[in-house]
Design a protein around this motif. Structure first.
Motif, PDB file in Angstrom:
ATOM      1  N   SER A 171      -4.238 -14.704  -1.148  1.00 13.96           N
ATOM      2  CA  SER A 171      -4.665 -13.323  -1.413  1.00 13.96           C
ATOM      3  C   SER A 171      -3.693 -12.266  -0.918  1.00 13.96           C
ATOM      4  O   SER A 171      -4.077 -11.106  -0.759  1.00 13.96           O
ATOM      5  CB  SER A 171      -6.042 -13.084  -0.765  1.00 13.96           C
ATOM      6  OG  SER A 171      -6.983 -14.033  -1.197  1.00 13.96           O
ATOM      7  N   ALA A 225      -1.188 -10.870  -2.442  1.00  8.95           N
ATOM      8  CA  ALA A 225      -0.967  -9.846  -3.471  1.00  8.95           C
ATOM      9  C   ALA A 225      -2.104  -8.831  -3.488  1.00  8.95           C
ATOM     10  O   ALA A 225      -1.878  -7.622  -3.674  1.00  8.95           O
ATOM     11  CB  ALA A 225      -0.822 -10.499  -4.842  1.00  8.95           C
ATOM     12  N   GLU A 226      -3.316  -9.310  -3.279  1.00 11.13           N
ATOM     13  CA  GLU A 226      -4.483  -8.418  -3.257  1.00 11.13           C
ATOM     14  C   GLU A 226      -4.370  -7.409  -2.126  1.00 11.13           C
ATOM     15  O   GLU A 226      -4.613  -6.208  -2.312  1.00 11.13           O
ATOM     16  CB  GLU A 226      -5.753  -9.255  -3.085  1.00 11.13           C
ATOM     17  CG  GLU A 226      -7.021  -8.428  -2.893  1.00 11.13           C
ATOM     18  CD  GLU A 226      -8.213  -9.289  -2.516  1.00 11.13           C
ATOM     19  OE1 GLU A 226      -9.172  -8.732  -1.962  1.00 11.13           O
ATOM     20  OE2 GLU A 226      -8.173 -10.506  -2.771  1.00 11.13           O
ATOM     21  N   ALA A 242      -0.815  -0.485  -1.165  1.00 13.59           N
ATOM     22  CA  ALA A 242      -0.062   0.424  -2.036  1.00 13.59           C
ATOM     23  C   ALA A 242      -0.942   1.547  -2.573  1.00 13.59           C
ATOM     24  O   ALA A 242      -0.455   2.655  -2.853  1.00 13.59           O
ATOM     25  CB  ALA A 242       0.548  -0.364  -3.200  1.00 13.59           C
ATOM     26  N   LEU A 243      -2.252   1.273  -2.691  1.00 13.14           N
ATOM     27  CA  LEU A 243      -3.187   2.281  -3.191  1.00 13.14           C
ATOM     28  C   LEU A 243      -3.691   3.202  -2.088  1.00 13.14           C
ATOM     29  O   LEU A 243      -4.524   4.079  -2.341  1.00 13.14           O
ATOM     30  CB  LEU A 243      -4.383   1.589  -3.864  1.00 13.14           C
ATOM     31  CG  LEU A 243      -4.058   0.843  -5.171  1.00 13.14           C
ATOM     32  CD1 LEU A 243      -5.282   0.076  -5.658  1.00 13.14           C
ATOM     33  CD2 LEU A 243      -3.578   1.822  -6.237  1.00 13.14           C
ATOM     34  N   GLU A 272      -1.604  -6.456  -0.518  1.00 14.14           N
ATOM     35  CA  GLU A 272      -0.474  -5.557  -0.745  1.00 14.14           C
ATOM     36  C   GLU A 272      -0.801  -4.495  -1.788  1.00 14.14           C
ATOM     37  O   GLU A 272      -0.352  -3.350  -1.688  1.00 14.14           O
ATOM     38  CB  GLU A 272       0.751  -6.367  -1.155  1.00 14.14           C
ATOM     39  CG  GLU A 272       1.301  -7.216  -0.012  1.00 14.14           C
ATOM     40  CD  GLU A 272       2.480  -8.077  -0.443  1.00 14.14           C
ATOM     41  OE1 GLU A 272       2.599  -8.344  -1.665  1.00 14.14           O
ATOM     42  OE2 GLU A 272       3.266  -8.471   0.429  1.00 14.14           O
ATOM     43  N   THR A 273      -1.603  -4.863  -2.770  1.00 16.91           N
ATOM     44  CA  THR A 273      -2.032  -3.888  -3.776  1.00 16.91           C
ATOM     45  C   THR A 273      -2.912  -2.819  -3.154  1.00 16.91           C
ATOM     46  O   THR A 273      -2.750  -1.615  -3.425  1.00 16.91           O
ATOM     47  CB  THR A 273      -2.799  -4.585  -4.917  1.00 16.91           C
ATOM     48  OG1 THR A 273      -1.945  -5.539  -5.548  1.00 16.91           O
ATOM     49  CG2 THR A 273      -3.274  -3.570  -5.948  1.00 16.91           C
ATOM     50  N   LEU A 274      -3.841  -3.242  -2.311  1.00 17.18           N
ATOM     51  CA  LEU A 274      -4.723  -2.287  -1.633  1.00 17.18           C
ATOM     52  C   LEU A 274      -3.925  -1.367  -0.713  1.00 17.18           C
ATOM     53  O   LEU A 274      -4.208  -0.166  -0.633  1.00 17.18           O
ATOM     54  CB  LEU A 274      -5.788  -3.046  -0.840  1.00 17.18           C
ATOM     55  CG  LEU A 274      -6.845  -3.787  -1.668  1.00 17.18           C
ATOM     56  CD1 LEU A 274      -7.730  -4.648  -0.774  1.00 17.18           C
ATOM     57  CD2 LEU A 274      -7.702  -2.788  -2.445  1.00 17.18           C
ATOM     58  N   ALA A 330      -7.750  -3.116   3.889  1.00 18.47           N
ATOM     59  CA  ALA A 330      -7.108  -4.108   3.032  1.00 18.47           C
ATOM     60  C   ALA A 330      -7.453  -5.525   3.453  1.00 18.47           C
ATOM     61  O   ALA A 330      -7.540  -6.428   2.616  1.00 18.47           O
ATOM     62  CB  ALA A 330      -5.598  -3.896   3.053  1.00 18.47           C
TER      63      ALA A 330
END
Length: 252
Positions: free
Chosen positions: A147, A149-150, A156-157, A152-154, A164
């Motif tokens: 997880s 990537a999940e 970035a948002l 890192e996406t959070l 996160a």
């Protein structure tokens, strides 16, 4: 149990060695080492506890508890290899869990303030906390692999590291507590726990043995929750670098 009767129990070790040789598992050496170490360690502990129970000095009890916590911490920390500072946090979580659990038992007068009760119950509590810590770190490692990537996406948002990691932490805490909870659900039906069995074999009333086993199971539930929650709160930042980015080394 006589010494002769005890020596005859080596037949169980022989069975394990025989199966290993038959199936070419290559575990004969490990079985031998485990047999020798367990016998030496338990006999040593038996003599030490015999002395401690006779003297019943508080500072010796604290020394024994410190050794237990240290060994448990070092063993659990192996699951977090590569995560700087994880050992200290495991030690803090296990120590707080131990003293909260024993403190409540003593404050509520469930057990007397004697080494004969404090040390065995502490050993089981610390051991349970160690297993929970190891399971928590295993869960975090699995989450890091699946997880990342999940998270890192959070990030970035605009999510904070805590936000996160919320899913990671929740799943890891649940995974670390499942064995304890499942054990509570099946105790007495699937297995008769060691403490209860030992008391019955020693001649205690089954009802007295059951009361103490219930005490231990309830204490285990509390210690599992305390350890996993404290460890999650204290350790999640270790998975991030100084700039708030997920550490790649923590994912290995």
């Amino acid at each position: 149990m006589s010494l002769m009767a005890l020596s005859l129990t080596l037949v169980f070790v022989a069975v394990a060695v025989g199966i290993s040789m038959w199936q070419r598992l290559g575990m004969e050496r490990d079985i031998f080492i485990g047999t020798v170490r367990s016998a030496v360690q338990l006999l040593t502990v038996g003599f030490v506890l015999h002395y401690i129970f006779q003297s019943d000095k508080p500072f010796i009890v604290l020394l024994i508890l410190s050794v237990m916590i240290t060994v448990a911490t070092l063993n659990a920390a192996k699951r977090g290899k590569g995560i700087r500072g994880i050992g200290l946090r495991i030690g803090i979580a296990i120590t707080i869990t131990e003293f909260v659990t024993i403190g409540l038992l003593l404050a509520l007068r469930v057990i007397p303030f004697t080494s004969q009760y404090i040390i065995p119950i502490s050993g089981m509590t610390i051991g349970n906390a160690m297993v929970v810590s190891s399971l928590f770190l295993n869960g975090m490692s699995r989450e890091a692999e699946s997880s990342a990537a999940e998270v890192e996406t959070l990030l970035a948002l605009g999510a904070t590291p805590r936000q996160a990691m919320h899913g990671w932490l929740r799943r890891s805490v649940r995974a670390s507590m499942i064995p304890t909870i499942d054990g509570m659900k099946t105790v007495g039906l699937v297995q008769l726990p060691g403490m209860m069995t030992g008391m019955i074999i020693a001649g205690a009333s089954p009802l007295d043995a059951v009361r103490y086993q219930i005490l231990i199971m309830f204490a285990f539930a509390s210690s599992a929750a305390l350890t996993s929650i404290m460890l999650s709160l204290m350790s999640y930042r270790l998975w991030f670098g100084e700039k708030g980015m997920l550490r790649r080394s923590a994912q290995k």
